[in-house]
Design a protein around this motif. Structure first.
Motif, PDB file in Angstrom:
ATOM      1  N   HIS A 728       0.820  -1.218   0.000  1.00  0.00           N
ATOM      2  CA  HIS A 728       0.000   0.000   0.000  1.00  0.00           C
ATOM      3  C   HIS A 728       0.853   1.267   0.000  1.00  0.00           C
ATOM      4  O   HIS A 728       0.370   2.331  -0.411  1.00  0.00           O
ATOM      5  N   GLN A 764      -0.898 -10.115  -3.453  1.00  0.00           N
ATOM      6  CA  GLN A 764      -0.690  -8.666  -3.407  1.00  0.00           C
ATOM      7  C   GLN A 764       0.479  -8.214  -4.285  1.00  0.00           C
ATOM      8  O   GLN A 764       0.628  -7.012  -4.542  1.00  0.00           O
ATOM      9  N   GLU A 767      -1.113  -9.064 -10.384  1.00  0.00           N
ATOM     10  CA  GLU A 767      -2.261  -8.346 -10.929  1.00  0.00           C
ATOM     11  C   GLU A 767      -3.069  -9.300 -11.793  1.00  0.00           C
ATOM     12  O   GLU A 767      -2.604 -10.387 -12.152  1.00  0.00           O
ATOM     13  N   GLU A 800     -10.173  -4.300  -3.234  1.00  0.00           N
ATOM     14  CA  GLU A 800      -9.321  -3.159  -3.571  1.00  0.00           C
ATOM     15  C   GLU A 800      -8.616  -3.378  -4.922  1.00  0.00           C
ATOM     16  O   GLU A 800      -8.511  -2.445  -5.749  1.00  0.00           O
ATOM     17  N   GLU A 801      -8.148  -4.614  -5.146  1.00  0.00           N
ATOM     18  CA  GLU A 801      -7.473  -4.928  -6.412  1.00  0.00           C
ATOM     19  C   GLU A 801      -8.449  -4.779  -7.583  1.00  0.00           C
ATOM     20  O   GLU A 801      -8.095  -4.213  -8.642  1.00  0.00           O
ATOM     21  N   ASN A 803     -11.083  -2.876  -7.729  1.00  0.00           N
ATOM     22  CA  ASN A 803     -11.333  -1.443  -7.920  1.00  0.00           C
ATOM     23  C   ASN A 803     -10.212  -0.796  -8.728  1.00  0.00           C
ATOM     24  O   ASN A 803     -10.460   0.065  -9.585  1.00  0.00           O
ATOM     25  N   ARG A 804      -8.969  -1.214  -8.422  1.00  0.00           N
ATOM     26  CA  ARG A 804      -7.837  -0.637  -9.153  1.00  0.00           C
ATOM     27  C   ARG A 804      -7.929  -0.964 -10.645  1.00  0.00           C
ATOM     28  O   ARG A 804      -7.443  -0.218 -11.495  1.00  0.00           O
ATOM     29  N   GLN A 805      -8.551  -2.117 -10.965  1.00  0.00           N
ATOM     30  CA  GLN A 805      -8.719  -2.513 -12.369  1.00  0.00           C
ATOM     31  C   GLN A 805     -10.007  -1.929 -12.965  1.00  0.00           C
ATOM     32  O   GLN A 805     -10.378  -2.272 -14.082  1.00  0.00           O
ATOM     33  N   ASN A 806     -10.675  -1.050 -12.199  1.00  0.00           N
ATOM     34  CA  ASN A 806     -11.950  -0.450 -12.621  1.00  0.00           C
ATOM     35  C   ASN A 806     -13.032  -1.490 -12.854  1.00  0.00           C
ATOM     36  O   ASN A 806     -13.980  -1.256 -13.620  1.00  0.00           O
ATOM     37  N   HIS A 808     -15.566  -2.362 -11.040  1.00  0.00           N
ATOM     38  CA  HIS A 808     -16.272  -1.956  -9.824  1.00  0.00           C
ATOM     39  C   HIS A 808     -17.439  -2.865  -9.471  1.00  0.00           C
ATOM     40  O   HIS A 808     -17.727  -3.087  -8.288  1.00  0.00           O
ATOM     41  N   GLU A 837     -13.859   1.670   0.350  1.00  0.00           N
ATOM     42  CA  GLU A 837     -13.660   1.072  -0.970  1.00  0.00           C
ATOM     43  C   GLU A 837     -14.994   0.845  -1.683  1.00  0.00           C
ATOM     44  O   GLU A 837     -15.077   0.945  -2.913  1.00  0.00           O
ATOM     45  N   SER A 841     -16.272   2.097  -5.401  1.00  0.00           N
ATOM     46  CA  SER A 841     -16.883   1.236  -6.417  1.00  0.00           C
ATOM     47  C   SER A 841     -18.232   1.764  -6.869  1.00  0.00           C
ATOM     48  O   SER A 841     -18.827   1.237  -7.810  1.00  0.00           O
TER      49      SER A 841
END
Length: 920
Positions: A728, A764, A767, A800-801, A803-806, A808, A837, A841
């Protein structure tokens, strides 16, 4: 003065004592120590108190005796004897405990805390109808076992209607935590008035002023010192000397007053002073043996020193000590011999043995043997180890044969160690220095010296000395040698980074050389070798042996030594990532420790159970375990640091509370030289900061454990926290380093928990599909192992991962589940992260209704939590060492404060109460 006649200058003290009794009449309980120098007026206050209270409450009063300090439960038996008829209404274990303690039943030695609970139960029963006032004068002379049981009961009283007053010269350590009243000397005006009453005919001014100055307002001194003055001294020729302490001058004055008595009358007073039971029949019989007739009784009573009624006593406790101390050694031996002859061997063998010992000048094997048997009875009756030690020490002094004397000295030293008196252990062993010791005795004394030295210093020499002692015992007592090896290893392991860095390896390798690797072995031998393998060669080398040890410990009934070392097996279960074994072993040790009353083991067992409950995600049950640990520590003084409170505060995201516990435990770890405490603090702080999203701080805390992951346990588990914090903060190199180390302590184990932990860490660092696969594997593994906290945390990271990849929509599924699970478990910090988080989303999480402003006291919370877990009031009383009345009282207050009517509503009500805002 007694009765309702006011005592001069004591208005404040009398008001406080009357209020104490009034509160008991209203159903409340309280204990009070009354301290002050000899003669200052404590007994007069007690006389007034008991006389004024008698019409309103039941009164039980006793006076402790210095001569009975070595007789286990002697003082308690004097106090509780009139209440024993109520013992049949106590729970069976408590009834048995009190009857065994008083020598009324033969059974295994009861736990001192069962005896304490039985005392609380007897007092509660006695207070049932109209309240109870218990008064103990000269409480500084209580034997240790009685003092411990009475103090135990005093600290646990609350809503039974009991007033307990203990008068003593200085507040004894056992009663130091109780409310106290200090009785001081009278002021000049009241002292002058009392002196005029003592000498109605008047005093020369100079003599009066000197008496007032020397007495310092002490009422007994003001009454007794003038009685020793001659008419010429009263008229002005008297000069007091200040060379003696006031107590000694009072005693000297009393002795001067008694000096004109005929020799038979003085001997009768000495006989009464030497018999603390106050049994008139015993006094008559012993006086007949000494040839003392009615004239001696009449002369003694005419002095008003002796008071003979249903019991034999003295007008003031100081008279007893003055008479005894002034007597010649020969006369003391005469009266003790007479008392020994008339004391019933079948009814009171220990008091008879002590009288015989006091009557004996030269070595006598018969007397020494009696004392040795008394020591054994003290143990079997659950008496304090100090009582057994006193019997054995005196037995050794009276033993004529040197080899037998050595045996008894060693036994006395062992009892002193059990009593927590390491200095006395070393002193006793020094007396055996010039006596002939066998090789086996040399080995045992080396062990005692090592244990006592470690208890005193807790330095790096402890493991080395314990190891040497274990090696010395190998040829003579293999079982004791194994136990000593475990002590050496425990000392080395808990010293850890704060001890000698080489000690763990040295002790471990020595154990491996001393133990065999083949054969099934018993549980203790297996756990000893397994822990040594773990410390010296790592998990992979130890796995098979430790798993065999865990199986044996679950299958075999442990002996008294084995029970003390079950915690080592629970620790091994953590090191092997074995959740099922951790649960089973922790539950087994708690169950056995409770059943056997081994309260010295129970706090550690409960601490491990708390960890197992945390693994299960049952933070409420873990909190109840912490409550029970605190209750035990409160009554035993057990020094176990509050690790459980720290972990719970960290998991719940309570930053300020966790900081307070961390500061306390860190200071304690340095003071005790135990690196384990530092590891616990670093691990907890890493969890706390990760939960609160303070990842930079989490990196700092977790990184402190990197050099120590070879210690496994908390250091090993901190690696997963470090991976989360480092990823993080964008420190990929640190995260990869932590994953590599984590792989080294999980892959050799290869079970589901270990595999899930490694999958969660590796996810973690990846990806896309690789991350997803590992997250799903980790979640599946944690669900299979029933570790919901890690399920929730893993879903949070997975969300969270995503979300990072959109992604949602998919993220919401994981985050919604994480938020619901973490909220339900009470992990408020992590739950807040999941909520944040979820908003990222595109979903607004449900806002949780916060708890009301209702405030429960700590004891109310303790009772409520156990009631929520389904325990009855009787069970709650046993767990928290309180009476059933007190449990009922607190539960009624809980219901009223929370606005509920049934126990079934407690879970919801307490959950709402506990949901206060996270203190970031």
């Amino acid at each position: 003065m007694t009765g309702n006649v006011p005592l001069r200058g004591r208005r404040h003290e009398l008001a406080e004592l009357d209020a104490l009794v009034n509160r008991a009449r209203a159903g409340h309980s309280e204990a009070l120590t009354v301290s002050g120098e000899a003669g200052v007026g404590k007994t007069a206050l007690l006389d007034h108190l008991t006389a004024s209270a008698a019409p309103h409450v039941r009164v039980e009063r006793t006076v402790a005796s210095q001569s009975e300090m070595e007789l286990a439960y002697a003082g308690l038996q004097q106090l509780c004897g009139p209440m024993l008829g109520s013992a049949v209404r106590l729970p069976a274990p408590q009834q048995e405990a009190i009857e065994v303690a008083f020598g009324l039943r033969s059974a295994p030695a009861p736990s001192p805390f069962l005896v304490g609970l039985a005392v609380l139960g007897l007092l509660t029963e006695a207070a049932e109808e109209r309240g109870l006032l218990c008064v103990i004068d000269d409480a500084q002379w209580l034997d240790q076992a009685s003092a411990r049981a009475i103090a135990f009961a005093a600290r646990r009283m609350d809503a039974e209607g009991i007033a307990l007053v203990l008068a003593m010269r200085r507040t004894d350590e056992a009663f130091a935590s109780l409310p106290h009243m200090i009785v001081e000397g009278l002021d000049y005006e009241d002292a002058s008035a009392l002196l005029r009453l003592a000498v109605p005919g008047g005093l020369d001014r100079r003599v009066r002023e000197r008496l007032l100055a020397e007495a310092r307002g002490n009422p007994l001194a003001l009454r007794e010192l003038p009685r020793a003055l001659s008419p010429a001294e009263i008229a002005g020729g008297f000069a007091l000397t200040g060379s003696l302490p006031l107590e000694s001058r009072i005693e000297q004055s009393l002795i001067v007053q008694l000096a004109p008595l005929p020799a038979p009358a003085r001997l009768l007073l000495l006989l009464a002073a030497a018999d603390p039971t106050g049994d008139p029949g015993l006094l008559w019989q012993a006086s007949e043996l000494l040839g003392l007739g009615q004239e001696a009784f009449d002369a003694a009573r005419d002095t008003e020193a002796l008071v003979v009624d249903t019991r034999v006593g003295f007008r003031h406790p100081l008279v007893r000590s003055a008479v005894y101390r002034a007597a010649s050694p020969e006369d003391r031996r005469r009266v003790h011999a007479a008392l020994a002859d008339v004391t019933d061997l079948s009814q009171d063998p220990d008091r008879r043995a002590w009288h015989r010992a006091s009557a004996t000048l030269h070595p006598d094997e018969g007397v020494a043997s009696d004392l040795e048997r008394s020591a054994e009875r003290a143990r079997t009756r659950g008496g304090a180890a100090a009582a057994a030690a006193a019997f054995l020490e005196r037995a050794a002094e009276l033993t004529p044969e040197p080899a037998r004397r050595v045996q008894r000295l060693i036994a006395a030293a062992e009892a002193k160690h059990d009593a927590g008196a390491p200095e006395a252990v070393l002193s006793l062993l020094d007396t055996a220095h010039d006596l002939p010791l066998t090789a086996a005795q040399e080995a045992v004394t080396a062990r005692l010296r090592a244990r006592a030295g470690y208890a005193l210093r807790r330095d790096s020499s402890g493991p080395q000395l314990l190891l040497a002692a274990a090696q010395g015992l190998e040829r003579h007592d293999p079982v004791l040698a194994r136990d000593t090896y475990l002590e050496a290893l425990a000392a080395a392991v808990y010293g850890g980074r704060l001890g000698d860095a080489e000690q763990v390896a040295v002790v471990s390798n020595a154990i491996l050389e001393a133990t065999v690797s083949e054969g099934p072995g018993n549980a203790r031998d297996l756990i000893l070798r397994g822990q040594a393998l773990l410390a010296a060669k790592g998990q992979e080398a130890a796995i098979e042996t430790l798993r065999r040890a865990q199986h044996a410990l679950l299958e075999q009934a442990p002996d008294s030594l084995g029970l003390h070392w079950l915690w080592f097996a629970s620790r091994a279960a953590q090191d092997l990532w074995d959740a099922d074994a951790l649960r089973a072993l922790a539950n087994r040790q708690v169950r056995l420790a409770r059943a056997d009353g081994v309260v010295t083991v129970l706090p550690i067992a409960l601490s491990l159970l708390m960890l197992a409950q945390t693994v299960d995600g049952d933070l409420d049950a873990a909190e109840a375990s912490c409550d029970e640990i605190d209750a035990i520590k409160d009554v035993t003084g057990n020094p176990l640091p509050p690790y459980g409170r720290l972990f719970l505060a960290a998991y719940r995201g309570r930053a300020s509370e966790a900081a307070r516990w961390a500061e306390r435990i860190r200071a304690d770890a340095y003071a005790r030289g135990e690196g384990y405490g530092l590891s616990a603090v670093n691990f907890s702080e890493a969890i706390l900061h990760n939960g609160l999203g303070a990842f930079t701080e989490a990196v700092v805390s977790a990184s402190r454990e990197l050099p120590y992951t070879h210690e496994l346990n908390h250091a090993m588990r901190t690696l997963l926290e470090l991976v989360e914090a480092a990823t993080h903060t964008g420190d990929r190199a640190l995260a990869e380093h932590a994953v590599d180390k984590l792989a080294g302590v999980t892959r050799p184990v290869g079970n589901t928990w270990a595999t899930a932990v490694l999958a969660m860490a590796e996810a973690q660092l990846h990806e896309g599909d690789e991350a997803e696969r590992r997250y799903r594997d980790a979640i599946e593994g944690f669900e299979a192992e029933r570790i919901p906290i890690m399920v929730g945390r893993c879903r949070l990271l997975y969300g969270e991962e995503l979300n990072r990849q959109n992604r949602h929509l998919e993220a919401r599924e994981q985050l919604r589940a994480a938020h619901e699970l973490l909220t339900g478990l009470g992990l408020d910090g992590f739950a807040q992260r999941a909520a944040d988080e979820l908003r990222v989303s595109g979903e607004t999480p449900q806002v949780r209704v916060r708890g009301s402003a209702v405030q429960l006291t700590n004891q109310e919370l303790n009772v409520a939590r156990l009631a929520r877990e389904g325990l009855t009031n009787r069970d709650i009383g046993a767990r928290l060492f309180i009476s059933v009345h007190t449990a009922e009282y607190h539960l009624r207050k809980v219901f009223a404060k929370l606005g509920i009517k049934r126990r079934t509503e407690l879970k919801t009500a307490l959950a709402e109460l506990d949901q206060s805002p996270t203190d970031i």
